[in-house]
Write an enzyme that holds these catalytic residues in place. Structure first.
Site, mmCIF file in Angstrom:
data_model
loop_
_atom_site.group_PDB
_atom_site.id
_atom_site.type_symbol
_atom_site.label_atom_id
_atom_site.label_comp_id
_atom_site.label_asym_id
_atom_site.label_seq_id
_atom_site.Cartn_x
_atom_site.Cartn_y
_atom_site.Cartn_z
ATOM 1 N N HIS A 61 0.839 -1.195 0.000
ATOM 2 C CA HIS A 61 0.000 0.000 0.000
ATOM 3 C C HIS A 61 0.875 1.245 0.000
ATOM 4 O O HIS A 61 0.886 2.027 0.948
ATOM 5 C CB HIS A 61 -0.927 0.009 1.216
ATOM 6 C CG HIS A 61 -1.874 -1.143 1.241
ATOM 7 N ND1 HIS A 61 -2.790 -1.370 0.246
ATOM 8 C CD2 HIS A 61 -2.036 -2.142 2.140
ATOM 9 C CE1 HIS A 61 -3.494 -2.456 0.534
ATOM 10 N NE2 HIS A 61 -3.041 -2.957 1.674
ATOM 11 N N CYS A 62 1.576 1.440 -1.083
ATOM 12 C CA CYS A 62 2.534 2.523 -1.207
ATOM 13 C C CYS A 62 2.286 3.195 -2.559
ATOM 14 O O CYS A 62 1.795 2.556 -3.495
ATOM 15 C CB CYS A 62 3.944 1.928 -1.141
ATOM 16 S SG CYS A 62 5.281 3.079 -1.522
ATOM 17 N N GLY A 63 2.639 4.427 -2.671
ATOM 18 C CA GLY A 63 2.499 5.123 -3.945
ATOM 19 C C GLY A 63 3.323 4.502 -5.054
ATOM 20 O O GLY A 63 3.069 4.744 -6.235
ATOM 21 N N THR A 115 3.692 1.101 -5.348
ATOM 22 C CA THR A 115 3.307 -0.305 -5.477
ATOM 23 C C THR A 115 3.117 -0.734 -6.927
ATOM 24 O O THR A 115 3.408 -1.877 -7.276
ATOM 25 C CB THR A 115 2.037 -0.591 -4.640
ATOM 26 O OG1 THR A 115 2.333 -0.316 -3.272
ATOM 27 C CG2 THR A 115 1.587 -2.037 -4.756
#
Length: 173
Positions: A51-53, A55
């Site tokens: 859940h990362c920018g 990903t």
């Protein structure tokens, strides 16, 4: 008497000590030893989060895996929650990797990649070239286990600088 070395034995003999650990695969009871998987081969090692920018970089990492695997490159992702961006469960993280992005390269179960609690692989990578400052830091490692180049999160898998570094290590393999 003549003894022949089995291919995995020769690779293991070339393997950097820090890769000689059994690491559990993501959302699996299976373990993988990176010496057996990649001993003597070039690697692209990445710390990941679900859940990362960044990903969406899983898609590009998979493309690199597909492009370079026949040249000997081994791509390994290390799920980590060091930056509070990992899924709440391994099942969810695996779904993001394997279902959402079609990842077929080796993914390691969540572990720390920074600080004194870093897993043995990242402990050595960090010592060689610095700890990741965020998710999706990419380490290009030659067949001897040395970090050739380190790329921050913002450098995408399609970036020419990363591809050039990969071409160098697979060319020397």
């Amino acid at each position: 008497m003549v003894f022949a070395l089995l291919p995995w034995t020769a690779q293991a003999a070339e393997c950097a000590d820090y890769l000689d650990h059994d690491l559990r695969k993501l959302h699996s009871s299976e373990s993988v030893n990176l010496c057996e998987l990649a001993g003597g081969k070039p690697m692209l090692v990445v710390n990941t989060a679900s859940h990362c920018g960044y990903t969406a970089q899983f898609e590009g990492l998979e493309a690199l895996h597909q492009q370079y695997r026949d040249d000997g490159l081994v791509v390994v992702g290390f799920a980590s929650d060091d930056f509070n961006q990992e899924a709440d469960s391994e099942a969810e993280a695996a779904g993001v990797c394997f279902k959402n992005f079609g990842v077929t390269f080796t993914m390691i179960a969540p572990s720390s990649v920074t600080g004194s609690g870093a897993n043995p692989v990242f402990s050595a990578l960090n010592e060689q070239s610095g700890a990741p400052g965020w998710n999706f830091t990419k380490y290009v490692v030659n067949g001897q286990g040395n970090v050739v180049e380190r790329f921050p999160s913002r450098v995408s898998p399609s970036d020419d600088r990363l591809r050039s570094a990969l071409d160098e290590v697979v060319g020397g393999y």
